[in-house]
Scaffold this motif. Structure first.
Motif, PDB file in Angstrom:
ATOM      1  N   PRO A  31       1.011  -1.123  -0.021  1.00 56.38           N
ATOM      2  CA  PRO A  31      -0.023  -0.053   0.015  1.00 56.38           C
ATOM      3  C   PRO A  31       0.822   1.236   0.006  1.00 56.38           C
ATOM      4  N   ALA A  32       2.183   1.299   0.494  1.00 58.41           N
ATOM      5  CA  ALA A  32       2.754   2.637   0.714  1.00 58.41           C
ATOM      6  C   ALA A  32       3.666   2.576  -0.614  1.00 58.41           C
ATOM      7  N   GLY A  33       3.445   1.862  -1.549  1.00 58.10           N
ATOM      8  CA  GLY A  33       4.072   2.086  -2.886  1.00 58.10           C
ATOM      9  C   GLY A  33       5.278   1.300  -3.009  1.00 58.10           C
ATOM     10  N   ALA A  44      11.774 -16.021   3.441  1.00 56.49           N
ATOM     11  CA  ALA A  44      12.892 -14.966   3.199  1.00 56.49           C
ATOM     12  C   ALA A  44      12.111 -13.880   2.367  1.00 56.49           C
ATOM     13  N   SER A  45      12.463 -12.735   2.500  1.00 58.92           N
ATOM     14  CA  SER A  45      11.794 -11.800   1.693  1.00 58.92           C
ATOM     15  C   SER A  45      12.409 -10.273   1.378  1.00 58.92           C
ATOM     16  N   LEU A  46      12.327  -9.684   0.446  1.00 65.76           N
ATOM     17  CA  LEU A  46      12.844  -8.492   0.127  1.00 65.76           C
ATOM     18  C   LEU A  46      11.836  -7.455  -0.235  1.00 65.76           C
ATOM     19  N   GLU A  47      12.113  -6.212   0.234  1.00 64.83           N
ATOM     20  CA  GLU A  47      11.252  -5.293  -0.236  1.00 64.83           C
ATOM     21  C   GLU A  47      11.851  -4.051  -0.934  1.00 64.83           C
ATOM     22  N   ILE A  48      11.387  -3.589  -1.929  1.00 69.53           N
ATOM     23  CA  ILE A  48      12.147  -2.465  -2.730  1.00 69.53           C
ATOM     24  C   ILE A  48      11.382  -1.198  -2.773  1.00 69.53           C
ATOM     25  N   SER A  49      11.742  -0.160  -2.326  1.00 69.77           N
ATOM     26  CA  SER A  49      11.149   1.381  -2.550  1.00 69.77           C
ATOM     27  C   SER A  49      12.239   2.094  -3.275  1.00 69.77           C
ATOM     28  N   TYR A  50      11.765   3.103  -3.951  1.00 69.31           N
ATOM     29  CA  TYR A  50      12.690   3.868  -4.922  1.00 69.31           C
ATOM     30  C   TYR A  50      12.032   5.350  -4.880  1.00 69.31           C
ATOM     31  N   ILE A  51      12.692   6.197  -4.927  1.00 70.01           N
ATOM     32  CA  ILE A  51      12.236   7.768  -5.282  1.00 70.01           C
ATOM     33  C   ILE A  51      13.123   8.363  -6.504  1.00 70.01           C
TER      34      ILE A  51
END
Length: 172
Positions: A31-33, A44-51
């Motif tokens: 939800p946060a993008g 196991a997990s990875l989360e990617i965000s970028y601006i």
């Protein structure tokens, strides 16, 4: 995405951010993008965000920024050293660290690993956060390593369609 030597290329924002993830891992928009990627067992997990940062001529000093952020964390003594690398026009800094977390499936605390990776090309800055259980280290760490080493940031030219991506073009 497309299968590429045992992995799938995850393309974000028409090619501005991309990395290789293990085939079969689930891609879940948040939800946060950000985008969360997890193995089918959610071990196991990875989360990617970028601006997008318009107007920067050069990448910010990602190593110094990551060291400053980590210095303010409670377990700063336990973390590994911040490492950095420059690949073409992109700068990378990361740190892998142990921690304990509650495993809600087993209803007990377990040892785990985390990795924070900050990457910047000037136009784009990406944050990759990865987590895996210590007893899954043998298969999870290589998956995280591959995602981190294949992370690349675009130059602002957006792909018109996925068919324009290098991984889908016909090979000569």
């Amino acid at each position: 995405s497309t299968d590429m030597d045992g992995g799938s290329v995850l393309i974000l924002d028409r090619g501005n951010v991309e990395l290789v993830i293990p085939t079969g891992w689930l891609v879940l928009p948040q939800p946060a993008g950000s985008i969360k990627v997890t193995d089918p067992g959610d071990d196991a997990s990875l989360e990617i965000s970028y601006i997008t940062v318009p107007g920067l001529a050069a990448p910010p000093p990602v190593r110094e920024f990551l060291e400053q952020v980590l210095a303010d964390t409670p377990d700063a003594r336990e973390r590994g050293a911040v490492q950095d690398d420059i690949r073409g026009p992109s700068h990378f800094a990361w740190c892998t660290y142990p921690f304990e977390s509650m495993d809600t499936e087993r209803d007990r605390r377990r040892h785990a690993f985390g990795r924070l990776l900050l990457a910047s090309r000037g136009l784009f800055t990406a944050l990759l956060t990865c987590y895996w259980w210590e007893d899954d280290d043998g298969w999870a760490r290589p998956a995280v390593e591959r995602a981190c080493t294949t992370l690349s940031l675009g130059d602002g030219r957006r792909l018109e369609s996925p068919a324009e991506h290098w991984s889908l073009r016909a090979r000569d």
